[in-house]
Design an enzyme around this catalytic site. Structure first.
Site, PDB file in Angstrom:
ATOM      1  CB  ALA A 347      -0.921  -0.007   1.218  1.00  0.00           C
ATOM      2  CG  ASP A 474       7.432  -5.958  10.553  1.00  0.00           C
ATOM      3  OD1 ASP A 474       8.666  -6.143  10.688  1.00  0.00           O
ATOM      4  OD2 ASP A 474       6.954  -5.227   9.670  1.00  0.00           O
TER       5      ASP A 474
END
Length: 656
Positions: A347, A474
């Site tokens: 994105a 992450d």
């Protein structure tokens, strides 16, 4: 003749493949066993560090008490009971003085020279040592006392025997027979793995070798001063498989040989050979050579078919998007896109303004799925999962998702806009302006706040009270935001694992930032909350040093280091950090999940207690490092009412 030669070659090739596989198996087994021993040594180090940090121990060292007092303290005091129960050898070194204590009263002289050499210049060290004919796991930790209290260093040494049960567990884990022997080849302990129970123990006087038919392999490695670990694997099943594959290739060779024999017989019965028959024989011979060459290739390996080797339909090029700017914002549904903020693999991210009736205005961050991905159902589902998960996480240390939808077929999500910088940017600016990393107290405050977010996410349950099993996957400086007001927010649950996700990561697929990745994640294995805690440990190292722990020269080397976890050079770098960072990271960065902190709460308890002034340290750092920029951005936010010349009602800015 040719067929017989080819058959012999295939037999030889099968045996070579079997030997190679067997050698690889024993290498993997030996490496795994050594790693498990290292994990156990790290655990002893952590306990020694905990014992050395006890105030009564530090007082005993600083006050120069006699041996009788030390004997009484270690033998009877309740604050030492856990260590008495766990370790059979206790040694306290004060300069040149040495005090030995054994809970059972049996004297066991232990040569400490190798351990002390390893501890030179380090606050922690460990080694496998031989005490009599028993291998011991030993660790030394520095006792911090005023320099005037001891002429030299004060060290606490704790040791316990490596039990047969532990060695047996190692053997079962690596599926090999294991023998621990001294330098003379005398066996000290031995254990059999599940696949090796019928094998004799390795010949301790021979060098590593592999059986002629590849049915077994033996290898050894030094695991301590004068101590060697031998491993032997049973590779009979793999050898039989390799030979079977080679024999399966004999059929085309025999068929081709039969064809040539028939042709030769037919030609022998003819009185004359014409040109056509000569050509036929030459062609058949050529086919035999080609068949043998092909068999050689097949006997090595068959190439894997990669996704990129398969032709795919060409997608039409997407229409170019109009990029917004402050002077020319772009309408996007009920938002106005003001300017791009960044871009990732899935994105593009924009700063956006939402307006509604009554003069309501608010800034958001719009994450807009790349246009080609809108035609891929898996990508859309993953994007929706991220939005759904983000909207469900309501916590002061998590950046929430407020809205999700489509505009002209393009998917987006809207999240809170926070005036601040990610931790990676903060640290780089700190080195640029102040020549070093953030203060440790500030780093520990950030860690405490991130652990609040992780603890909330890891323990979150659904409406039925079932755990969601959320793992961020992450955690890194790029995904930790420090606000201008000194708040800490965890960003981007885009690749998070959750039981309620519609898409699940395929086995063996690695997702995340390899510089901050747990070993099991780098290997593509199943991960749980402890992988996030390992990643936070690597983030702390980065914040305290400005360096990545894994210093490989290529991405391939880095992923290999990440898959193995910290090695000796890495632990050496960690040992040079100031206390209490060493003990914290040596627990957080254990390669095996069971040896790490088991929860965010346990990790948080190991961090130094937050003092009132620590809560303001991050805000002060942000003001020092980004003061002018943040003030300009705050003024920019206040002036956003003038961005659009003709504001219209955009509806509610968020949907909940």
């Amino acid at each position: 003749m040719g067929a017989g030669f080819a058959t012999l070659k295939l037999e030889e090739r099968g045996q070579k493949v079997a030997q190679t596989r067997s050698a690889q198996m024993v290498g993997v087994a030996l490496t795994g066993a050594r790693e498990s021993l290292t994990r156990r040594l790290r655990g002893v180090e952590a306990r020694a560090a905990a014992g050395a940090s006890l105030n009564p121990v530090r007082a005993l060292v600083a006050e120069h008490v006699d041996s009788a007092t030390l004997q009484d303290a270690f033998g009877t005091e309740s604050w030492w009971k856990a260590f008495r129960d766990e370790f059979s050898l206790h040694v306290l070194l004060k300069g040149r003085e040495r005090f030995d204590f054994t809970p059972d009263g049996v004297s066991r002289p232990m040569e400490l020279s190798p351990l002390l050499a390893a501890a030179e210049g380090r606050s922690l060290a460990s080694s496998l040592l031989l005490v009599g004919d028993v291998p011991y796991l030993a660790a030394a930790a520095e006792v911090e006392v005023p320099p005037s209290a001891v002429a030299g260093r004060a060290l606490l040494v704790l040791a316990r025997p490596l039990s047969s049960v532990e060695l047996g567990a190692l053997a079962q884990e690596v599926h090999a027979a294991l023998v621990l022997a001294d330098a003379r080849g005398v066996s000290l302990a031995q254990a059999w793995g599940a696949s090796s129970q019928q094998l004799p123990s390795p010949d301790l006087q021979e060098a590593p070798l592999t059986g002629a038919k590849g049915e077994w392999s033996v290898a050894r490695a030094e695991v301590g001063p004068g101590l060697f670990l031998w491993a032997r694997v049973d590779s009979r099943a793999e050898a039989a498989q390799a030979r079977g594959a080679a024999r399966a290739l004999m059929l085309p060779v025999g068929f081709t040989a039969l064809l040539i024999s028939g042709i030769a017989l037919w030609l022998g019965l003819r009185s004359q050979r014409d040109t056509a028959t000569a050509e036929l024989l030459a062609e058949a011979t050529e086919r035999l050579a080609a068949a043998e060459a092909q068999i050689q290739r097949l006997s090595r390996s068959l190439p894997a078919i990669r996704d990129q080797d398969i032709p795919s339909a060409t997608l039409p090029s997407p229409l170019p998007r109009i990029e917004p700017s402050l002077a020319a914002p772009v309408p996007f549904g009920r938002y106005e896109l003001l300017r791009p903020l960044g871009e990732g693999g899935m994105a593009r991210v924009y700063l956006a303004l939402a307006r509604s009736d009554g003069g309501f205005e608010r800034l958001f961050v719009i994450k807009r799925l790349h246009e080609p991905l809108t035609r891929k159902p898996d990508s859309v589902t993953q994007f929706m999962d991220e939005a759904r998960l983000g909207a469900s996480l309501i916590h002061s240390n998590v950046v929430p998702v407020y809205d999700f939808g489509q505009v002209d077929g393009e998917y987006y999500m809207a999240s809170e806009y926070i005036l601040g910088r990610d931790l990676d940017t903060v640290l780089r600016r700190s080195f640029e302006l102040e020549g070093g990393p953030l203060e440790p107290a500030t780093v520990f405050f950030v860690a405490q706040e991130v652990l609040k977010a992780l603890g909330y996410a890891h323990t979150k349950q659904d409406a039925q009270g079932q755990p969601l099993g959320i793992v961020h996957r992450d955690v890194s400086p790029m995904n930790v935001l420090a606000s201008a007001r000194g708040e800490v927010k965890l960003l981007d649950f885009g690749i998070a694992k959750s039981a309620h996700r519609s898409t699940q990561t395929r086995a063996g697929l690695v997702k995340g930032n390899v510089n901050f990745m747990a070993p099991e994640q780098a290997r593509g294995h199943e991960v749980d909350a402890r992988a996030d805690l390992f990643s936070l440990g690597l983030t702390l190292f980065w914040c305290l040093t400005g360096e990545h722990l894994y210093d490989a020269q290529s991405d391939f080397e880095r992923i290999l280091q990440a898959a193995e976890g910290p090695s000796e050079p890495h632990w050496e770098r960690i040992s040079r950090l100031p206390t209490p960072s060493v003990a914290i990271l040596e627990r957080a960065l254990q390669p095996h999940p069971t040896d790490r902190f088991q929860s965010a709460e346990e990790f948080a308890r190991a961090l130094p207690a937050i003092q009132p002034e620590d809560t303001l340290s991050l805000e002060r750092a942000m003001l020092r490092l980004f003061g002018e920029e943040l003030r300009a951005e705050a003024a920019y936010r206040s002036a956003l009412a003038a961005v659009s010349e003709s504001p219209t009602s955009l509806g509610h800015a968020f949907t909940g």
